[in-house]
Motif scaffolding. Structure first.
Motif, PDB file in Angstrom:
ATOM      1  N   LEU A 189      47.571  34.409  30.697  1.00 14.26           N
ATOM      2  CA  LEU A 189      46.294  34.276  31.338  1.00 14.26           C
ATOM      3  C   LEU A 189      45.547  35.445  31.210  1.00 14.26           C
ATOM      4  N   ILE A 190      44.332  35.498  30.575  1.00 18.26           N
ATOM      5  CA  ILE A 190      43.591  36.596  30.480  1.00 18.26           C
ATOM      6  C   ILE A 190      42.423  36.395  31.644  1.00 18.26           C
ATOM      7  N   PRO A 198      44.094  39.145  40.497  1.00 20.11           N
ATOM      8  CA  PRO A 198      44.880  39.048  42.052  1.00 20.11           C
ATOM      9  C   PRO A 198      43.847  37.693  42.094  1.00 20.11           C
ATOM     10  N   ASP A 199      42.731  37.246  41.350  1.00 14.02           N
ATOM     11  CA  ASP A 199      41.735  36.154  41.677  1.00 14.02           C
ATOM     12  C   ASP A 199      42.215  34.946  41.200  1.00 14.02           C
ATOM     13  N   GLN A 200      43.439  34.777  40.496  1.00  9.98           N
ATOM     14  CA  GLN A 200      43.679  33.805  39.673  1.00  9.98           C
ATOM     15  C   GLN A 200      44.637  32.580  40.104  1.00  9.98           C
ATOM     16  N   MET A 201      44.808  32.714  41.405  1.00  9.50           N
ATOM     17  CA  MET A 201      45.824  31.599  42.082  1.00  9.50           C
ATOM     18  C   MET A 201      45.594  30.243  41.805  1.00  9.50           C
ATOM     19  N   ALA A 202      44.360  29.941  41.910  1.00  6.42           N
ATOM     20  CA  ALA A 202      43.727  28.747  41.556  1.00  6.42           C
ATOM     21  C   ALA A 202      44.109  28.080  40.097  1.00  6.42           C
ATOM     22  N   SER A 203      44.031  28.986  39.449  1.00 10.13           N
ATOM     23  CA  SER A 203      44.581  28.715  38.023  1.00 10.13           C
ATOM     24  C   SER A 203      46.052  28.470  37.672  1.00 10.13           C
ATOM     25  N   ILE A 204      46.759  29.516  38.233  1.00 10.11           N
ATOM     26  CA  ILE A 204      48.203  29.799  38.141  1.00 10.11           C
ATOM     27  C   ILE A 204      48.912  28.623  38.802  1.00 10.11           C
ATOM     28  N   ASP A 218      44.482  41.997  32.997  1.00  9.08           N
ATOM     29  CA  ASP A 218      42.876  42.013  33.015  1.00  9.08           C
ATOM     30  C   ASP A 218      42.419  42.104  31.563  1.00  9.08           C
ATOM     31  N   MET A 219      41.087  41.568  31.129  1.00  8.56           N
ATOM     32  CA  MET A 219      40.547  41.541  30.097  1.00  8.56           C
ATOM     33  C   MET A 219      40.105  42.953  29.927  1.00  8.56           C
ATOM     34  N   PRO A 220      39.908  43.377  28.594  1.00  9.84           N
ATOM     35  CA  PRO A 220      39.306  44.713  28.314  1.00  9.84           C
ATOM     36  C   PRO A 220      38.008  45.083  29.179  1.00  9.84           C
ATOM     37  N   VAL A 270      47.914  30.635  25.279  1.00  4.21           N
ATOM     38  CA  VAL A 270      46.770  31.754  25.907  1.00  4.21           C
ATOM     39  C   VAL A 270      45.957  31.149  26.471  1.00  4.21           C
ATOM     40  N   LEU A 271      45.225  31.302  27.852  1.00  3.71           N
ATOM     41  CA  LEU A 271      44.152  30.796  28.553  1.00  3.71           C
ATOM     42  C   LEU A 271      43.333  31.861  28.997  1.00  3.71           C
ATOM     43  N   GLY A 272      41.979  31.551  28.861  1.00  3.30           N
ATOM     44  CA  GLY A 272      40.931  32.444  29.515  1.00  3.30           C
ATOM     45  C   GLY A 272      39.851  31.782  29.742  1.00  3.30           C
ATOM     46  N   LEU A 273      39.228  32.045  30.855  1.00  4.44           N
ATOM     47  CA  LEU A 273      37.955  31.410  31.568  1.00  4.44           C
ATOM     48  C   LEU A 273      36.808  32.269  31.552  1.00  4.44           C
ATOM     49  N   SER A 274      35.839  31.751  31.095  1.00  6.24           N
ATOM     50  CA  SER A 274      34.392  32.398  31.106  1.00  6.24           C
ATOM     51  C   SER A 274      34.661  33.407  30.071  1.00  6.24           C
ATOM     52  N   THR A 275      34.145  34.722  30.357  1.00  2.00           N
ATOM     53  CA  THR A 275      34.334  35.878  29.614  1.00  2.00           C
ATOM     54  C   THR A 275      35.566  35.881  29.051  1.00  2.00           C
TER      55      THR A 275
END
Length: 484
Positions: A189-190, A198-204, A218-220, A270-275
């Motif tokens: 999860l990117i 730390p902000d990804q629990m809703a997805s995790i 964390d993304m670049p 792989v999973l990434g939301l928005s940016t």
């Protein structure tokens, strides 16, 4: 609503037309938070900085009023833990984490100079780690990985970075927590621009319930990433230099493959939301052979990086000034310079879009995306080489066409419809797709535009959303319409 949106006018309209609704329903960017925690902080910001917005207020001034309320929630969580009430402790740690999240929104990362935003980012990480200590069904590990900059090609690079590894677990009657054994199907999860590790629990959380291990990075240009996005196209750091993110992806893939007792290397996603979807798509083009699929929700691809869109996006749907925040993530302090140079970061201009990616891509977005142009999602799915039916064709089952799912009336990532759909994708993926995965949901039917690879979609599947999910989405949509 296209044009100058009211949440960019001042602090009061930012609250009334954007963040108040998010706080009421627990939507982006305040998933997991409570309205009662955020509302008094914003009333202070409105009274103290009436003519500012999150894009104009000084970083420390924005962060300061979140600190004491966040710390108070942490103390309540600690008190509950001491009294043996782990469920309440978990709730309060996550509430604190959500409050700290907004304190450093919309960007924190390499090069950040705000002492208070850096402080609250660390507090956010600590709150999440503490929540994991008292969670009865999740185990957590912080893993340090090396970033190879031995040739010193990239002036913004650090030598190491951390990823967070989550696994489903059980707790026995004596309180002993045990992680699920054996190699598990795993999702990388990117984390995105405004939502860091730390902000990804809703997805995790739902992914863990399905039985996945989840590794978060964390993304670049954000959070604890070892690089910004600045040198991530060929030649950016000097003639002949490779993109700086190549070593980042290699380090993560090598880690996943080096732990066969933890991660099933044949079942990686792989999973990434928005940016973060931008980096998901890029990773799939560069190293997609290591993954079954890469799922991106609402990411930039090409048109986002054009000067006219970046100029217009300053006052569109994103809560703050998008070119400023996005520019920081790509290593630019000056948004004007970023806007001028952004064309380099187009995946089309980098020669990736329209080529054969070795793994399956699924792009999910709202048809009315006003953060990144929906044309990017369509381009990703439609700029694909034609299939040549002969023995020498480079097209094979290892190079499937990207799939696209768009939700009419929804903004970036598909809003309330997008992630339930992605959840269903992963729920089916863990058991295998059988004859294929349908990109249509029966609850939206023919109202959605779908562009797919036919081979992957042979054989329909019924993916009906639960009544609870439908009710949540409908209430959110109605509330959003009332605000607009």
């Amino acid at each position: 609503m296209v044009g100058d949106q009211p949440h960019h006018h001042n602090m009061s309209t930012l609250w009334a037309t954007k963040l108040e609704l998010a706080a009421q329903v627990g939507a982006y960017p305040y998933q997991g938070g409570k309205f009662a925690d955020l509302e008094p902080v914003f009333q202070f910001l409105i009274s103290s900085y009436p003519n500012e917005t999150c894009g104009t207020i000084a970083d420390d001034d924005w962060a300061a009023p979140f600190i004491d309320p966040g710390n108070a929630l942490v103390q309540q969580a600690k008190d509950a833990k001491t009294s043996g009430n782990n469920a309440t402790s978990y709730e309060y740690f996550l509430r604190a984490q959500a409050l700290f999240r907004i304190s450093h929104f919309p960007w924190i990362g390499p090069g950040s100079t705000s002492k208070l935003k850096l402080q609250t980012f660390n507090s956010s990480k600590d709150a999440l780690k503490s929540a994991m200590d008292v969670a009865h069904n999740i185990t957590f590990e912080e893993v340090s990985l090396a970033y190879n900059n031995s040739l010193k090609l990239y002036p913004d690079a650090r030598d190491d970075f951390v990823v967070w590894a989550f696994r489903p677990a059980t707790t026995d009657k004596n309180g002993k927590k045990t992680a699920r054994a054996g190699p598990l199907p795993t999702i990388l999860l990117i984390a995105g621009l405004g939502l860091n590790k730390p902000d990804q629990m809703a997805s995790i959380a739902p992914l863990l319930r399905f039985g996945y291990a989840v590794v978060v990075m964390d993304m670049p240009g954000t959070g604890d990433a070892p690089i910004t996005g600045r040198y991530t196209y060929a030649g950016a750091a000097g003639e002949g230099t490779p993109p700086s993110d190549t070593n980042l992806w290699s380090a993560v893939v090598e880690y996943l493959q080096s732990q066969p007792h933890l991660y099933d290397a044949k079942k990686l996603f792989v999973l990434g939301l928005s940016t973060a979807a931008y980096w998901t798509f890029k990773l799939m083009y560069l190293m997609g052979e290591h993954f079954i699929a890469g799922v991106g929700q609402g990411g930039p691809v090409h048109y986002t990086f054009q000067e006219d869109w970046l100029n217009a996006s300053q006052t569109l749907s994103y809560p703050c000034n998008l070119p400023v925040a996005l520019g920081h993530a790509f290593g630019y302090d000056d948004p004007v310079e970023f806007t001028r140079e952004a064309w380099h970061y187009s995946l089309l201009n980098q020669g990736l879009i329209g080529t054969l990616q070795p793994g399956q891509i699924l792009s999910v977005n709202g048809f009315d995306d006003l953060v990144f142009p929906v044309d990017d999602s369509i381009l990703l799915a439609t700029a694909y080489p034609p299939i040549v039916a002969n023995a020498t064709s480079p097209i094979s089952s290892a190079a499937p066409a990207p799939m696209l799912r768009l939700f009419p009336g929804a903004d970036n990532t598909g809003e309330g419809w997008g992630f339930p759909y992605v959840e269903q994708f992963f729920e089916q993926a863990i058991h295998g797709f059988g004859s294929g995965f349908s990109t249509s949901l029966t609850t939206r039917g023919t109202n959605s535009l779908t562009a797919t690879s036919g081979a992957r979609n042979a054989g329909a599947h019924d993916h009906t959303l639960s009544p609870a999910v439908i009710l949540t989405v409908v209430l959110y949509s109605l509330a959003r319409i009332m605000v607009l």
